[in-house]
Write an enzyme that holds these catalytic residues in place. Structure first.
Site, mmCIF file in Angstrom:
data_model
loop_
_atom_site.group_PDB
_atom_site.id
_atom_site.type_symbol
_atom_site.label_atom_id
_atom_site.label_comp_id
_atom_site.label_asym_id
_atom_site.label_seq_id
_atom_site.Cartn_x
_atom_site.Cartn_y
_atom_site.Cartn_z
ATOM 1 C CB CYS A 35 -19.063 -8.218 0.392
ATOM 2 S SG CYS A 35 -19.191 -8.251 -1.022
ATOM 3 C CB THR B 67 13.810 3.861 12.594
ATOM 4 O OG1 THR B 67 13.928 5.597 12.729
ATOM 5 C CG2 THR B 67 15.135 3.077 12.817
ATOM 6 C CB THR C 203 -1.020 0.099 1.639
ATOM 7 O OG1 THR C 203 -1.913 -1.258 1.213
ATOM 8 C CG2 THR C 203 -1.949 1.486 0.988
ATOM 9 C CG ASN D 12 -6.046 -7.206 -5.429
ATOM 10 O OD1 ASN D 12 -5.810 -6.068 -6.199
ATOM 11 N ND2 ASN D 12 -6.752 -7.344 -4.433
ATOM 12 C CD GLN E 223 -2.175 -10.925 -4.648
ATOM 13 O OE1 GLN E 223 -1.682 -12.295 -4.671
ATOM 14 N NE2 GLN E 223 -2.628 -10.425 -4.076
HETATM 15 C C1 LIG Z 1 -1.700 -7.419 -1.182
HETATM 16 C C2 LIG Z 1 -1.938 -6.124 -2.194
HETATM 17 C C3 LIG Z 1 -1.623 -5.058 -1.625
HETATM 18 C C4 LIG Z 1 -1.189 -4.414 -0.474
HETATM 19 O O1 LIG Z 1 -0.448 -4.604 0.140
HETATM 20 P P1 LIG Z 1 -0.266 -4.278 1.428
HETATM 21 O O2 LIG Z 1 1.384 -5.377 1.527
HETATM 22 O O3 LIG Z 1 -0.971 -5.274 1.980
HETATM 23 O O4 LIG Z 1 0.009 -3.417 2.032
HETATM 24 C C5 LIG Z 1 -1.688 -3.876 -3.086
HETATM 25 N N1 LIG Z 1 -2.080 -4.547 -4.024
HETATM 26 C C6 LIG Z 1 -2.115 -5.246 -4.651
HETATM 27 C C7 LIG Z 1 -2.173 -6.638 -6.082
HETATM 28 C C8 LIG Z 1 -2.448 -6.378 -3.230
HETATM 29 O O5 LIG Z 1 -3.022 -8.038 -3.349
#
Ligand SMILES: *Cc1c(COP(=O)(O)O)cnc(C)c1O
Length: 395
Positions: free
Chosen positions: A333, A245, A77, A159, A187
């Site tokens: 959902c 950090t 993220t 995903n 992914q």
């Molecule tokens: C899981 C996922 C994220 C978010 O990653 P995090 O490390 O959980 O913040 C972003 N993009 C895709 C395609 C994901 O599958």
């Protein structure tokens, strides 16, 4: 949740994967004696700094890029946020570029960030077209890209429904138009080898907990010369691009996880593809009114996703959990107010179908027996979920 079956079969690897015990071992010393801040001058600090730079070298070797093209973050993220916001703001400052082009089936980390850039910062957000499998095309990128496009972002492998995009071709279009291309490979990095010398993207996000590493750590590849500003400001860590950090134990764990993954990938991918196709075939054969979502072949090797007409996806997940199987709908959902996933609607599915989604994602070591057990109960569970839904809507 109340369960009659205490032994759980985990079929939700796209949400998160378990930590590999070898990764945990590699991390341990950095929770114990190696507690220095990698920015400190003393021996404790230098020990941590060495662990971080060794990890960066290892990750760069796996991705075939330069170590200083890797920025460590808190996960997928944050990497997506830094890519979108950091490049958009830099491009506006540099050449007044304010047009953002993304696929309509991005992860929320990209989509919501792009929407905020449009709503609060005056950028113009435009969506690419996708086909019934959720694939973007290089032709459409060429048609929509403009001289004032600040950044293009196209997810590597989705995903929710597993589709893999023709990223090489899209990257060529972007590079010939001199517009930076970001890809969310959170992914994809768990199931495909990534070679950044042959894949001409400018930015690529990854996160360790999708490939048997720890949660809360990830990275962003930023190709040399890509315009980008920091979005988290403070200290001068990570070449002034990400203050704070560093999470030393997790960074060490991520490097170890990636190395193990690469060593074992070709063997495990072949095994997973076979099981994936078994799941897809069996479901489509045995469940009436079922559809595969995403591309039949251009998809993640561990990913099978479906929609079932007239089924409440959340209800189905709870029933499967009671039976001992942990799956996902692939979407968020809300209980009480079920809204179909925007991404499934972008594939042209109406609510009657899109509300009944199921995502089954296996892992590197998922045994055939678990898949067989799952497939032996699934059709009857769906039939039950469907009759409940029919009873509710007849009330
Ligand atoms: C899981 C996922 C994220 C978010 O990653 P995090 O490390 O959980 O913040 C972003 N993009 C895709 C395609 C994901 O599958």
């Amino acid at each position: 949740m109340v369960t009659k079956n205490s032994i759980k079969t985990y079929l939700d690897f796209a949400a998160s994967s378990p930590l590999d015990p070898r990764v945990f071992e590699a991390m341990k010393p950095h929770f114990e004696s190696n507690h220095g801040n990698p920015a400190s001058i003393h021996t404790f600090g230098q020990r941590s700094e060495t662990a971080v730079s060794t990890s960066r070298d290892r990750i760069a070797r796996e991705f075939n890029c330069s170590p200083n093209e890797i920025i460590f973050t808190s996960g997928g993220t944050e990497s997506d946020n830094l890519a979108l916001r950091g490049v958009a703001l830099a491009q506006r400052k540099l050449k007044d570029a304010t047009h953002i082009l993304i696929s309509p089936v991005e992860h929320d980390a990209v989509k919501v960030t792009a929407k905020q850039l449009a709503e609060l910062h005056g950028f113009e957000l435009e969506y690419l077209e996708v086909d019934e499998f959720g694939r973007a095309s290089p032709e459409n990128v060429q048609a929509k890209i403009r001289p004032d496009t600040a950044i293009v972002s196209v997810i590597y492998a989705n995903n929710e429904f597993g589709t893999v995009n023709p990223l090489h071709e899209i990257a060529q279009v972007c590079s010939s138009n001199n517009v930076p291309l970001h890809t969310d490979a959170v992914q994809a990095a768990a199931y495909f080898p990534i070679d950044l010398q042959s894949l001409p993207v400018d930015l690529l996000s990854f996160g360790a907990h999708k490939f048997y590493g720890p949660k809360g750590v990830g990275g962003l590849f930023i190709r040399h010369g890509t315009p980008i500003l920091p979005t988290q400001t403070g200290g001068s860590q990570e070449s002034d691009l990400r203050a704070g950090t560093l999470n030393v134990p997790s960074i060490v764990g991520m490097a170890e996880a990636l190395k193990i993954l690469k060593d074992e990938l070709s063997e495990s991918a072949a095994k997973m593809t076979e099981l994936r196709d078994l799941i897809i075939q069996t479901v489509l054969d045995q469940v009436p009114n079922s559809k595969l979502t995403g591309h039949p072949t251009e998809r993640l090797p561990n990913h099978a996703s479906f929609v079932f007409k007239g089924v409440d996806g959340n209800e189905l997940l709870m029933m499967l959990d009671v039976e001992g199987f942990a799956c996902s709908s692939g979407s968020a959902c809300h209980t009480g107010n079920p809204k179909p996933s925007e991404n499934l609607k972008a594939l042209g599915l109406d609510s009657d179908w899109a509300l009944g989604s199921l995502r089954v994602t296996i892992g590197n070591h998922t045994p055939r027996t678990e898949v067989d057990q799952f497939l032996s109960i699934l059709p009857s569970v769906i039939a039950r979920a469907r009759s409940i839904e029919a009873a509710i809507s007849n009330e």
